[in-house]
Design an enzyme around this catalytic site. Structure first.
Site, PDB file in Angstrom:
ATOM      1  CE  LYS A  91      92.517   6.291  -1.141  1.00  0.00           C
ATOM      2  NZ  LYS A  91      92.670   7.387  -0.130  1.00  0.00           N
ATOM      3  CD  GLN A 112      90.627   2.909   5.685  1.00  0.00           C
ATOM      4  OE1 GLN A 112      90.485   3.569   6.701  1.00  0.00           O
ATOM      5  NE2 GLN A 112      89.782   2.977   4.683  1.00  0.00           N
ATOM      6  CE  LYS A 115      86.762   1.204   6.449  1.00  0.00           C
ATOM      7  NZ  LYS A 115      86.382   2.596   6.767  1.00  0.00           N
ATOM      8  CE  LYS A 127      91.079   6.803   8.999  1.00  0.00           C
ATOM      9  NZ  LYS A 127      89.909   6.233   8.281  1.00  0.00           N
ATOM     10  N   GLY A 166      90.200  12.110   3.317  1.00  0.00           N
ATOM     11  CA  GLY A 166      89.585  12.728   4.485  1.00  0.00           C
ATOM     12  C   GLY A 166      89.089  11.717   5.507  1.00  0.00           C
ATOM     13  CG  ASP A 167      88.317   9.504   9.322  1.00  0.00           C
ATOM     14  OD1 ASP A 167      87.923   8.466   8.783  1.00  0.00           O
ATOM     15  OD2 ASP A 167      88.138   9.719  10.549  1.00  0.00           O
ATOM     16  CB  THR A 210      81.093   7.333   3.326  1.00  0.00           C
ATOM     17  OG1 THR A 210      82.364   7.718   2.791  1.00  0.00           O
ATOM     18  CG2 THR A 210      81.299   6.361   4.459  1.00  0.00           C
ATOM     19  CG  ASN A 241      81.062  13.044   3.660  1.00  0.00           C
ATOM     20  OD1 ASN A 241      81.236  11.837   3.603  1.00  0.00           O
ATOM     21  ND2 ASN A 241      80.847  13.785   2.580  1.00  0.00           N
ATOM     22  CB  SER A 378      89.206   6.801  -2.144  1.00  0.00           C
ATOM     23  OG  SER A 378      88.804   7.888  -1.347  1.00  0.00           O
TER      24      SER A 378
HETATM   25  N1  GLU Z   1      88.161   7.885   6.013  1.00  0.00           N
HETATM   26  C1  GLU Z   1      87.396   7.022   5.140  1.00  0.00           C
HETATM   27  C2  GLU Z   1      87.327   5.628   5.730  1.00  0.00           C
HETATM   28  O1  GLU Z   1      87.271   5.496   6.921  1.00  0.00           O
HETATM   29  C3  GLU Z   1      87.848   7.090   3.699  1.00  0.00           C
HETATM   30  C4  GLU Z   1      89.290   6.770   3.439  1.00  0.00           C
HETATM   31  C5  GLU Z   1      89.740   6.985   2.005  1.00  0.00           C
HETATM   32  O2  GLU Z   1      88.948   7.370   1.162  1.00  0.00           O
HETATM   33  O3  GLU Z   1      90.936   6.730   1.779  1.00  0.00           O
HETATM   34  O4  GLU Z   1      87.251   4.634   5.062  1.00  0.00           O
END
Ligand code: GLU
Length: 446
Positions: A91, A112, A115, A127, A166-167, A210, A241, A378
């Site tokens: 994810k 990630q 996190k 990612k 997204g990012d 976020t 965002n 998410s």
């Molecule tokens: N891009 C966001 C992050 O850095 C969200 C990633 C997601 O929702 O999968 O955590």
């Protein structure tokens, strides 16, 4: 033992990942933090947990050809790094920005993993992205690009395998085009992407998550100092965002956001940023932050984004991009009396800046804890998709707040247990790593 352990891991990581300096930086921070954990758990060393966790499970690199509105063909390079699936399907977001390369995606994917573990939801780390620049492209060009990108990516993802989102450079518009192409190619309507539109499987509260989550996390940091948001002057870098919804939440809680930025420069409005104007510029017109001063002439625009750290404030929320806040910026913030820094972007502070904050008694909330609210929501979107129902905004927001509180508590407790009091960087790395390491131990050498 500490130095030998860190050196031996870094030697392999640097040899295998040549010039990927951001990835080296992200790995070094985690590996240095977990030294006391590895000392206490020799079974992790015996099972090669750290050696395995720094090596992505799979890396996909692919060609993305597309045609612009004049019929000219362009070729970009697409990436998906599926880093770790010990606690759930991969994810993580997709980033479309000219600076994207495999090293950037590896650093983001690595962050990630921990996190996502901290959120307490069952998601692994990954990612992706592309060196495509959506700036200045027409909607049709963006659509054709997204369709080409998904025409390869669809083979590698799925609602139980890998769920992108997204990012930077990937928002509601891009998720829509990507989802449409996935649906067409697979003939399935499933929760394979998050950040979807509200009428077709998206979750209320995901757009805000976020930024809101960041502010909920920093609220706990302020509480630990006996403070709240009332009367705090806040500087937020970026105007995408994360920055927009962090601004909204700070304002709701009684703080005053006085500065925002983009890659051209920063605006200062000492009366408080008028968020409606910013949203109009950024979300509707896709314009530049300097347009703000045309509507609010008492505000100032300064060229050069780095200057934002010279604006005196109580709280700083770097929410633009990696390594945007260096030692010089950190020293300026400290000497101007800043008491708390919460990272909204991924790895926005350089290691030298982090040291300045920790040594200077500034409360510092690292990205993988402080900005986890986006990916956590998410995961809530994935749950709703699996159950085929939708929760109210209040329900999602309540869960988000609970998750951010729990992340804060985990960081404080892990730092405490391993003798790194008040160091939330160490706390986040240790707490995230422990969850992943235990899952990897249980699943054998795979
Ligand atoms: N891009 C966001 C992050 O850095 C969200 C990633 C997601 O929702 O999968 O955590």
């Amino acid at each position: 033992m500490a130095d030998t352990f860190v050196d031996s891991i870094m030697e392999t990581v640097e040899a295998r990942n040549g010039g990927d300096v951001e990835f080296h930086q992200a790995v070094r921070e985690v590996v240095e933090s977990i030294v006391p954990v590895v000392e206490k758990h020799p079974e992790f060393t015996a099972a090669g947990i750290v050696q395995r966790v720094v090596e992505p499970e799979r890396q996909i690199i692919f060609r993305v050809p597309w045609m612009d509105d004049n019929g000219q063909v362009h070729v970009n390079r697409g990436f998906r790094v599926q880093f770790n699936s010990a606690i759930g399907p991969y994810k993580g977001g997709l980033r479309f920005h000219p600076s994207v390369n495999v090293g950037i995606i590896k650093f983001l994917g690595f962050e990630q993993i921990f996190k996502n573990a901290l959120t307490g939801t069952p998601i692994g780390g990954g990612k992706g992205g592309c060196d495509f620049n959506p700036k200045g492209k027409s909607d049709n060009e963006v659509m054709r690009f997204c369709q080409s990108f998904m025409s390869e990516l669809f083979r590698h993802i799925g609602p139980d395998t890998d769920i992108p989102a997204g990012d930077i450079g990937v928002g509601a518009r891009e998720i829509g085009y990507l989802f449409g192409q996935y649906k067409k190619l697979t003939n399935t309507f499933v929760g394979v992407l998050t950040g979807k539109g509200l009428d077709w499987g998206g979750s209320l509260g995901r757009t805000e998550a976020t930024g809101y989550g960041l502010v909920y996390f920093v609220t706990r940091m302020l509480e630990a100092r006996g403070k709240d948001w009332k009367g705090q002057k806040v500087v937020i870098s970026g105007s995408g965002n994360v920055a927009i919804y962090a601004t909204q939440k700070v304002q709701q809680l009684g703080g005053t956001v006085i500065a925002l930025s983009d890659s051209n420069g920063y605006i200062v409005d000492n009366d408080g940023i008028k968020l409606d104007t910013v949203r109009q510029i950024k979300e509707v017109r896709r314009g530049r932050i300097k347009e703000y001063v045309e509507e609010h002439p008492s505000a100032e625009f300064h060229e050069g984004w780095q200057g934002i750290w010279s604006v005196p404030c109580d709280v700083a929320l770097p929410s633009a991009t990696q390594n945007e806040l260096d030692e010089t910026g950190a020293k300026l913030l400290v000497s101007n009396g800043c008491i708390a820094v919460g990272e909204g972007a991924n790895m926005p502070s350089t290691p030298e800046a982090v040291k300045v904050f920790l040594d200077g008694g500034v409360s510092f909330g690292p990205a993988k804890a402080a900005n986890a609210g986006g990916v956590a929501t998410s995961a809530l979107e994935m749950s709703q998709n699996s159950m085929r129902l939708s929760w109210s905004f209040e329900e999602v927001d309540k869960r988000l707040k609970g998750i951010m509180d729990s992340i804060y508590t985990q960081c404080v407790e892990a730092a405490d247990t391993y003798g790194c009091n008040d160091n939330l960087v160490a706390g986040a790395n240790i707490a995230g790593f422990l969850k992943v390491a235990r899952a990897m131990m249980a699943q054998g050498v795979v």
